[in-house]
Structures are given as structure tokens and as C-alpha cells.
Design a protein around this motif. Structure first.
Motif, PDB file in Angstrom:
ATOM      1  N   LEU A 180     -25.786 -42.751  18.275  1.00  0.00           N
ATOM      2  CA  LEU A 180     -26.359 -41.673  17.493  1.00  0.00           C
ATOM      3  C   LEU A 180     -25.494 -40.423  17.609  1.00  0.00           C
ATOM      4  O   LEU A 180     -25.348 -39.865  18.675  1.00  0.00           O
ATOM      5  CB  LEU A 180     -27.778 -41.360  17.982  1.00  0.00           C
ATOM      6  CG  LEU A 180     -28.826 -42.458  17.765  1.00  0.00           C
ATOM      7  CD1 LEU A 180     -30.172 -41.999  18.294  1.00  0.00           C
ATOM      8  CD2 LEU A 180     -28.941 -42.809  16.301  1.00  0.00           C
ATOM      9  N   GLU A 206     -27.069 -48.287  11.231  1.00  0.00           N
ATOM     10  CA  GLU A 206     -26.308 -47.456  12.155  1.00  0.00           C
ATOM     11  C   GLU A 206     -27.182 -46.631  13.079  1.00  0.00           C
ATOM     12  O   GLU A 206     -26.765 -46.272  14.184  1.00  0.00           O
ATOM     13  CB  GLU A 206     -25.380 -46.531  11.363  1.00  0.00           C
ATOM     14  CG  GLU A 206     -24.318 -47.276  10.554  1.00  0.00           C
ATOM     15  CD  GLU A 206     -23.604 -46.376   9.560  1.00  0.00           C
ATOM     16  OE1 GLU A 206     -23.771 -45.146   9.650  1.00  0.00           O
ATOM     17  OE2 GLU A 206     -22.898 -46.908   8.678  1.00  0.00           O
ATOM     18  N   HIS A 207     -28.425 -46.337  12.639  1.00  0.00           N
ATOM     19  CA  HIS A 207     -29.296 -45.464  13.434  1.00  0.00           C
ATOM     20  C   HIS A 207     -30.729 -46.001  13.476  1.00  0.00           C
ATOM     21  O   HIS A 207     -31.680 -45.318  13.079  1.00  0.00           O
ATOM     22  CB  HIS A 207     -29.292 -44.045  12.863  1.00  0.00           C
ATOM     23  CG  HIS A 207     -27.914 -43.459  12.738  1.00  0.00           C
ATOM     24  ND1 HIS A 207     -27.218 -42.941  13.802  1.00  0.00           N
ATOM     25  CD2 HIS A 207     -27.092 -43.331  11.660  1.00  0.00           C
ATOM     26  CE1 HIS A 207     -26.041 -42.506  13.400  1.00  0.00           C
ATOM     27  NE2 HIS A 207     -25.935 -42.735  12.101  1.00  0.00           N
ATOM     28  N   GLU A 232     -32.753 -46.360  15.880  1.00  0.00           N
ATOM     29  CA  GLU A 232     -33.660 -45.580  16.732  1.00  0.00           C
ATOM     30  C   GLU A 232     -34.271 -44.409  15.973  1.00  0.00           C
ATOM     31  O   GLU A 232     -35.444 -44.071  16.165  1.00  0.00           O
ATOM     32  CB  GLU A 232     -32.920 -45.058  17.967  1.00  0.00           C
ATOM     33  CG  GLU A 232     -32.432 -46.145  18.911  1.00  0.00           C
ATOM     34  CD  GLU A 232     -31.022 -46.623  18.577  1.00  0.00           C
ATOM     35  OE1 GLU A 232     -30.545 -46.324  17.465  1.00  0.00           O
ATOM     36  OE2 GLU A 232     -30.419 -47.302  19.428  1.00  0.00           O
ATOM     37  N   LEU A 233     -33.478 -43.804  15.092  1.00  0.00           N
ATOM     38  CA  LEU A 233     -34.010 -42.680  14.316  1.00  0.00           C
ATOM     39  C   LEU A 233     -35.064 -43.154  13.319  1.00  0.00           C
ATOM     40  O   LEU A 233     -36.054 -42.451  13.084  1.00  0.00           O
ATOM     41  CB  LEU A 233     -32.879 -41.956  13.576  1.00  0.00           C
ATOM     42  CG  LEU A 233     -31.925 -41.118  14.433  1.00  0.00           C
ATOM     43  CD1 LEU A 233     -30.947 -40.354  13.543  1.00  0.00           C
ATOM     44  CD2 LEU A 233     -32.680 -40.150  15.328  1.00  0.00           C
TER      45      LEU A 233
END
Length: 328
Positions: A26, A228-229, A231-232
Motif C-alpha cells: 500500500l 493492488e490494494h 486491504e483498502l
């Protein structure tokens, strides 16, 4: 405890179970989320009080759009990472034509705001719905309302090929129903209210939801952002879940903040919210929703749109564009 304190506490609790840690991958400083003004939703307390920023650890910009197709275009261009309350049909059209999007949740349901109304003097109910065969029914063709009508008629044992479906947008359908030109009209919004003045729903929204015929807006993300993210995305969904729970626990306390974020007065906000539902993550993962029902509905809506000439071609399956795994 204040609304903000409740929301932060709920979000933190959900996030502890949703995300074990922040990935070193991140590196974003900010993200941009698409939304609609004058469309009040429970998560707007977290929007206005910047709970999303705090829990995601990045600046969250909120950008208003005029329609869901504009949201899709902005996501394809890379300007938007998340679309909140994107319309279902713009999503279907987008992924059918190559837009790299994923549906990760249900933002809001509004089943009672999209119905088919039968004239009271027709004497037709869901129990004798076959009497619709041979009669005129007004509906917008090639959208969710049309698809829901087909599913409803099938459920009630009506042969749709024997029903005279007439293309009418909801305002025209309301006029035709009032004049008696059609025995039933399907629509939403203000037109639906006018239809109700002379008739009653063939099936209520709750009855339709019980059999998996849903009306809803979605939460979508770009495939690249989800990859790519992740967790977000999980954190965004967790904060939304907490905001929904806080609203359900005390809707009156949240009303002023939601009204301010939506750009509406409190009376109009309360009236609109009365017809909205905010399903929990558990509900969203159920069989009627992202557990299979939405995938089936996506394919069904796409096929209806192609048949009506609103889209060139439907895909064989839409499963790859619907992912419930961020609803932890």
C-alpha cells in the motif's frame, strides 16, 4: 455516546476481524470515490466525518456524478477507484463492453420504489395473475424494471408471451394506467406514486425480495485497485458495514449528518431513507444476493437488454465481475 464515537468504535471492531494488517504494497496517499448528491445513504456519516480516511489511512476524496455511466467512464480512465451506489444497469453495460470493474457489495436496496401496479378496478392480484394474459401492460423495455416484470410473471405462472407488453417510460405508464389504457404499469419514483393513486402493486418489494427479485445499487471497484490494494477495499467495506449498523441503531441521530452530506433538507432526506434498505455483509453474501442471486440477475438483465436492442451482446457469464470476498 455520539454518532461519530459509535461509528468509529463499530468500524474499528469490524476492521480488527476484517484485516489482519496493512500490506507493504500500500503506497497510495489518496483515493477518489464516486457518489451521488441528493441520494442519502447511511454511510454518509462516515463520509462527512472522515471515518473512511481514518480507518483506511489515506485521504478519501468524494466526487459527485450525474449518472452511473459517467462513473464507469471515470473508473476506466483511472480517475475513480470506487463507485458508491452505482446503478446496476450501468454496471452491467460497463462490464459487458469491457470495463474492468468488480461489484464488491450492495450499497442500498429500494425494492418498494420499483414496482408494477394493477388498476384497482381490474380485480387482478398475484393470486389470479394469469388474467393479465391478453391484456396491455406498460413497462420501460430493456432495463431492470422490465427484467423484474418478466421474473414476476414467471413466478406467478403467467405466460409472458400472452401479455401485451407496451414500451412506456414510467411517467407515460402512469398516465396510461390512470386513463385505463393499460391494466398494469411498471415504474419507479414519482411516477410510481401516481400509479398507486389508481391501483395496488401486483407484488410488494418485500415479496419480490423474498424470491430473489431485487432492486439495488452497488459498490464497484476497478479490477486494478482491487488487485493492488485489497486491504483498502476490505477496509472500505468494513467502514460501510459499521456505518450501516450505526444508522440502523439510531437513524434519527444520523439524519442531520446524512442530510448535509446529501445536500438535502432533513424532511426530504427522511422521506427518501424510509424507502431504502442497507443490507448487512451477512445478508449480502447470502444466496439471494452475492451468493448467486446477483450473478443470475446480471445475466438476466444483460439478456433482456440485448433482446430489447439496448446492448449489442451479453456475456456467457458475469460471475467473474462479482466478488463477495471483501465482505468480511
Amino acid at each position: 455516546m455520539s454518532v461519530k464515537s459509535k461509528l468509529t468504535a463499530l468500524a474499528s471492531g469490524v476492521l480488527l476481524t476484517a484485516v489482519g494488517g496493512i500490506s507493504s504494497a500500500l503506497a497510495l496517499d489518496e483515493i477518489t470515490v464516486a457518489y451521488f448528491l441528493e441520494w442519502p445513504t447511511a454511510n454518509q456519516v462516515a463520509q462527512l466525518e472522515e471515518t473512511y480516511d481514518k480507518e483506511l489511512g489515506v485521504k478519501v476524496n468524494w466526487r459527485a456524478f450525474g449518472n452511473g455511466n459517467e462513473m464507469t467512464q471515470a473508473m476506466v480512465s483511472g480517475d475513480i477507484q470506487i463507485a458508491y451506489s452505482q446503478g446496476f444497469v450501468p454496471f452491467v453495460v460497463g462490464v459487458s463492453t469491457g470495463a474492468p470493474l468488480k461489484m464488491v457489495g450492495v450499497a442500498v436496496t429500494y425494492a418498494e420504489n420499483d414496482l408494477c401496479v394493477v388498476r384497482d378496478d381490474a380485480g387482478i392480484t398475484k393470486d389470479n395473475a394469469k388474467e393479465l394474459e391478453g391484456k396491455k401492460v406498460a413497462t420501460p423495455i430493456g432495463n431492470v424494471t422490465h427484467y423484474k416484470l418478466l421474473r414476476t410473471l414467471d413466478h406467478l405462472g403467467v405466460d409472458v408471451n400472452k401479455v401485451n407488453l407496451v414500451q412506456m417510460n414510467p411517467p407515460d405508464g402512469a398516465v396510461a394506467l390512470t386513463r385505463g389504457d393499460v391494466v398494469m404499469a411498471c415504474g419507479f419514483g414519482g411516477a410510481l406514486s401516481r400509479m398507486r393513486e389508481v391501483g395496488s402493486p401486483l407484488m410488494t418489494g418485500a415479496e419480490q425480495e423474498a424470491i430473489g427479485i431485487n432492486t439495488f445499487d452497488i459498490i464497484s471497484v476497478t479490477e486494478s485497485f482491487a488487485k493492488e490494494h485489497p486491504e483498502l477495499v476490505e477496509k472500505f467495506m468494513a467502514v460501510t458495514e459499521a456505518a450501516n449498523a450505526a444508522y440502523k441503531a439510531d437513524p434519527d441521530a444520523a439524519l442531520p449528518t446524512i442530510a448535509k452530506a446529501a445536500g438535502m433538507d432533513e424532511d426530504a432526506t427522511k422521506s427518501t431513507l424510509a424507502n431504502f434498505g442497507f443490507p448487512s455483509a451477512a445478508d449480502q453474501k447470502s444466496e439471494n444476493w452475492l451468493g448467486g442471486g446477483v450473478q443470475q440477475m446480471t445475466k438476466g438483465v444483460a439478456d433482456v437488454m440485448v433482446e430489447a436492442g439496448g446492448m449489442d451482446a451479453a456475456l456467457d457469464s458475469y460471475d467473474q465481475f462479482i466478488d463477495p470476498n471483501y465482505l468480511n
